[in-house]
Design an enzyme around this catalytic site. Structure first.
Site, short mmCIF file in Angstrom:
data_model
loop_
_atom_site.label_atom_id
_atom_site.label_comp_id
_atom_site.label_asym_id
_atom_site.label_seq_id
_atom_site.Cartn_x
_atom_site.Cartn_y
_atom_site.Cartn_z
N ARG A 1 19.51 -2.36 134.42
CA ARG A 1 19.63 -1.06 133.73
C ARG A 1 19.90 0.10 134.70
O ARG A 1 20.51 1.10 134.31
CB ARG A 1 18.35 -0.77 132.96
CG ARG A 1 18.17 -1.68 131.76
CD ARG A 1 17.05 -1.17 130.91
NE ARG A 1 16.75 -2.08 129.82
CZ ARG A 1 15.73 -1.90 128.98
NH1 ARG A 1 14.93 -0.87 129.13
NH2 ARG A 1 15.52 -2.75 128.01
N ASP B 1 9.19 10.64 120.31
CA ASP B 1 9.37 9.58 121.31
C ASP B 1 9.43 10.24 122.69
O ASP B 1 9.71 11.44 122.81
CB ASP B 1 10.67 8.81 121.04
CG ASP B 1 10.69 7.44 121.70
OD1 ASP B 1 10.44 6.44 121.01
OD2 ASP B 1 10.94 7.36 122.92
#
Ligand SMILES: C[S@@+](CC[C@H](N)C(=O)[O-])C[C@H]1O[C@@H](n2cnc3c(N)ncnc32)[C@H](O)[C@@H]1O
Length: 266
Positions: free
Chosen positions: A35, A137
């Site tokens: 990632r 979030d």
């Protein structure tokens, strides 16, 4: 670029633990390397150590948010774990006659499918008014996507067909294979950036809180602290829904289990 070393991985474990309370096991080494590689190339950095040094320097707040976005796992879809939505239907029906608004918080909402699923149930049972959905979030990227409300149709496989017809626009032409949540429904959901691992902002009390599929990333201590913090926002008699693969077994809380993955505050 070289592969990530154990020392570099250790630094990223510390970074994401401090930033989000997330515990990355050694099994996640390849995921972290995969990632972050693209970001290193974009920043023209030679090693993972250079990147983590930048993150830890205290001078790169935007990059810290970017790294948090990359290191969080955001899988979600509409009407995931449907039993919780059956509960919502029942609670909304019970709340229909009362004067105060029925309030639900999705506390790790990812790209928003959970919030819009909740909003569809509440709009269906309570009409246009007297309910509120808040989604939050830690990842700015997913919160932004949640606000757009535009998704691949594949995420809606579990959405009841009447809801799809009533609350979504199916894409055509270039937008084929996507859906857009209806503007009126989008306006009813408030999204914000909230880190559950720090003091929470004032948001008032909620009738139902969804904290689903996020505790799996926390160690015991973090989980205990997050649950305690989140439960301060649940009104007495309110319901707390967690993911089916999660549990509160090892935690002392103010809630009592009423069904698998469903708890109620006394
Ligand atoms: C797998 S998703 C779960 C989404 C949704 N609740 C569901 O069950 O489908 C987990 C989400 O938790 C968020 N998250 C991780 N750590 C967090 C923290 N400390 N505070 C707030 N959100 C966090 C991630 O960014 C991610 O979007």
């Amino acid at each position: 670029m070289s592969t990530i070393t154990d020392a570099e991985f250790g630094r990223f474990q510390r970074f994401i633990y401090d930033a989000a309370g997330i515990t990355l096991t050694p099994a996640k080494k390849a995921m972290v390397s995969g990632r972050l590689s693209k970001r290193l190339r974009e920043l023209q950095l030679d090693t993972f150590m250079d990147y983590v040094e930048l993150l830890d320097s205290g001078k790169a707040a935007r990059e810290v948010q970017f790294a948090v976005d990359l290191l969080t796992t955001n899988e979600t879809y509409f009407f995931r774990e449907p039993k919780h939505f059956d509960l919502l239907r029942r609670l909304a029906d019970e709340a229909a006659a009362r004067p105060q608004a029925f309030r639900v918080w999705s506390a790790a909402c990812s790209t928003g499918e959970e919030c819009y699923s909740i909003a569809m149930v509440l709009a269906d049972r309570l009409g246009d008014s007297n309910w509120e959905v808040v989604g939050s979030d830690i990842s700015a990227r997913v919160v932004q996507r949640a606000r757009f409300g535009h998704y691949p149709l594949s995420r809606a496989q579990h959405m009841p067909v009447p809801y799809m017809k009533r609350f979504c626009l199916k894409g055509t032409g270039e937008q084929q294979g996507t859906l857009l949540v209806d503007r009126e429904l989008r306006k009813r959901v408030n999204f914000s950036l909230v880190n559950l691992n720090t003091d929470l902002p004032r948001m008032g009390l909620f009738d139902v809180i969804f904290l689903r599929n996020v505790m799996i990333y926390f160690n015991g201590d973090t989980k205990r602290q997050v649950v305690a913090r989140v439960l301060t926002m649940l009104r007495p008699g309110g319901y707390f829904c967690i993911g089916h693969s999660e549990s509160l077994h090892d935690i002392n809380t103010s809630v009592e289990q009423v069904a698998p993955s469903i708890y109620r505050k006394g």
